[in-house]
Design a protein around this motif. Structure first.
Motif, PDB file in Angstrom:
ATOM      1  N   ILE A   1       2.505   9.028  -0.422  1.00 11.87           N
ATOM      2  CA  ILE A   1       0.754   9.245  -0.630  1.00 11.87           C
ATOM      3  C   ILE A   1       0.704   7.428  -0.499  1.00 11.87           C
ATOM      4  N   GLN A   2       1.350   6.866  -0.555  1.00 13.95           N
ATOM      5  CA  GLN A   2       1.011   5.368  -1.350  1.00 13.95           C
ATOM      6  C   GLN A   2       1.301   4.767   0.421  1.00 13.95           C
ATOM      7  N   SER A   3       2.418   4.762   1.386  1.00 13.19           N
ATOM      8  CA  SER A   3       1.971   4.769   2.618  1.00 13.19           C
ATOM      9  C   SER A   3       0.413   5.106   3.264  1.00 13.19           C
TER      10      SER A   3
ATOM     11  N   GLY B   1      -4.636   5.033   5.767  1.00 11.98           N
ATOM     12  CA  GLY B   1      -5.961   4.120   5.846  1.00 11.98           C
ATOM     13  C   GLY B   1      -6.777   3.188   5.368  1.00 11.98           C
ATOM     14  N   SER B   2      -6.106   2.794   4.461  1.00 12.47           N
ATOM     15  CA  SER B   2      -7.012   1.104   4.372  1.00 12.47           C
ATOM     16  C   SER B   2      -6.901   0.550   5.241  1.00 12.47           C
TER      17      SER B   2
ATOM     18  N   GLU C   1      -1.610  -0.932   7.298  1.00 15.46           N
ATOM     19  CA  GLU C   1      -3.461  -1.816   6.207  1.00 15.46           C
ATOM     20  C   GLU C   1      -3.921  -2.937   6.841  1.00 15.46           C
TER      21      GLU C   1
ATOM     22  N   SER D   1       3.924   1.045   7.997  1.00 14.53           N
ATOM     23  CA  SER D   1       2.178   0.819   6.859  1.00 14.53           C
ATOM     24  C   SER D   1       1.480   0.062   6.627  1.00 14.53           C
TER      25      SER D   1
ATOM     26  N   GLN E   1      -0.940  -2.808  -0.854  1.00 12.21           N
ATOM     27  CA  GLN E   1       0.385  -1.640  -0.937  1.00 12.21           C
ATOM     28  C   GLN E   1       1.435  -2.782  -1.334  1.00 12.21           C
TER      29      GLN E   1
ATOM     30  N   TRP F   1       0.962  15.317  -3.071  1.00 11.09           N
ATOM     31  CA  TRP F   1       0.019  15.260  -4.178  1.00 11.09           C
ATOM     32  C   TRP F   1       0.179  16.852  -4.842  1.00 11.09           C
TER      33      TRP F   1
ATOM     34  N   TYR G   1      -2.097   5.603   1.799  1.00  9.54           N
ATOM     35  CA  TYR G   1      -3.281   4.532   1.604  1.00  9.54           C
ATOM     36  C   TYR G   1      -3.681   3.768   2.239  1.00  9.54           C
TER      37      TYR G   1
END
Length: 367
Positions: free
Chosen positions: A229-231, A236-237, A269, A265, A250, A218, A233
């Motif tokens: 970060i996108q990975s 986590g989603s 998701e 990733s 994503q 970050w 996200y």
């Protein structure tokens, strides 16, 4: 009784086909949006992946019927074939560069990634070399083995491709360990190996930037930290059950290389924690069963072949998942049988064919 005798082969074949088919589904899901935007065809990557699976199946079938003992006579040839493939990457006109890395060779639209082939060539060489007498009882032969394997690592690093370099290096160390290298010698190798990794990171500014991004992505969220970060996200989603197959957010050009290096990733998701656990269990079943085939092999060469192939699969799976979850610094490495890439599919599925032949020959020897 025959079905029971073939149990290991059936398990290996089932896991391989399940992973390959699942890979086609996930490649389509992860790439349909980007393929539509960039090529006007949402099935662009899926078509290539299906072709890769078909070619891989041909390789698997051929290798399952070729007596693997023949390879032992030519283990030095395997070494030089892998070396030549890696050198071809640096020949102008034949090499292909993408995103600042020269990792492919090709003629026209046909391309292959030599490092994918070379790492298995090294396993075939090491299996033959280490099975040829008690070589690792002498320091001279340990140094020769390290030097020969090190040549592969240097050439792959010059592409540059640190991820495959790590995979090859770990496989080399593992093969030396199961080949009988003493723990004291193994311990003496650890310090220089760690020092070398530090030097390699400091030699290239982009590697140092990736290390900083890994520690705190970050701090630079729109540049070096963006992909991780996108990975995160995406993972986590997904939560426990996922957002549903083909419903990834994503994959809509937010996560780079979503169909290849970061396909895990997208899996997390869409299918959530449960889906990832099931996928990991299939990989674990495949790896353990290959090790079982190796343990029951009739000779050292056959055993080392299986152990080396299982090592490459397990090391690559662990490194890929570690990267996309932010457990180690970002570095591109495909997920075996799943990520987009015809060369990877061909060599991994052909290697499975070799294991199936080892199992068949071992069963013949026990009859």
């Amino acid at each position: 009784m025959k079905i029971h005798a073939k149990k290991n082969s059936l398990i290996i074949l089932f896991c391989t086909l399940a992973l390959a088919i699942f890979g086609c589904v996930m490649v389509y899901s992860a790439s349909k949006y980007s393929a539509t935007v960039n090529y006007g065809d949402e099935f662009f990557y899926l078509k290539k992946q299906i072709l890769g699976v078909v070619i891989g199946l041909v390789g698997l079938i051929i290798c399952s019927f070729v007596n693997h003992k023949v390879y032992r006579k030519f283990y030095w040839i395997f070494y030089f074939v892998g070396l030549v493939f890696l050198i071809l990457v640096f020949i102008p006109g034949l090499s292909r560069t993408s995103y600042g890395a020269t990792r492919w060779i090709g003629i026209g639209s046909f391309t292959i990634q030599p490092s994918e082939i070379a790492k298995f060539c090294l396993v075939f060489f090491l299996a033959g070399y280490l099975a040829d007498g008690d070589k690792l009882s002498k320091v001279k032969h340990i140094l020769i083995t390290l030097s020969l394997g090190g040549a592969y690592c240097i050439l792959i690093m010059l592409e540059p491709n640190m991820s495959i370099t790590m995979c090859v290096a770990f496989t080399l160390i593992f093969m030396l360990f199961i080949g009988g290298m003493r723990l004291k010698v193994f311990g003496m190798m650890i310090v220089p190996a760690i020092a070398l990794v530090v030097v390699l990171i400091l030699m290239e500014p982009y590697r140092l930037s990736r290390l900083v991004a890994f520690i705190n992505p970050w701090e630079n969220p729109l540049d070096e930290g963006y992909q991780l970060i996108q990975s995160l996200y995406a993972i986590g989603s997904g939560g426990v059950w996922g957002v549903g197959l083909f419903n990834s957010r994503q994959a809509e050009l937010f996560l780079p290389f979503s169909e290849s290096d970061f396909i895990f990733s997208i899996t997390a998701e869409e299918l959530g924690f449960i889906g990832c656990i099931v996928l990991c269990m299939i990989f674990l079943t495949l790896i353990i069963t290959i090790f079982k085939v190796g343990m029951r092999a009739a000779n050292k060469f056959s055993a080392f072949l299986c152990f080396g192939i299982a090592a490459i699969i397990s090391i690559q799976v662990v490194l890929n998942i570690a990267v996309v979850t932010g457990s180690i610094p970002p570095t591109g490495l495909p997920l075996p049988f799943i990520s987009a890439g015809s060369t990877s599919l061909l060599v991994f599925m052909s290697a499975i064919g070799v294991v199936l032949n080892v199992d068949r020959q071992s069963r013949k020897g026990r009859i």
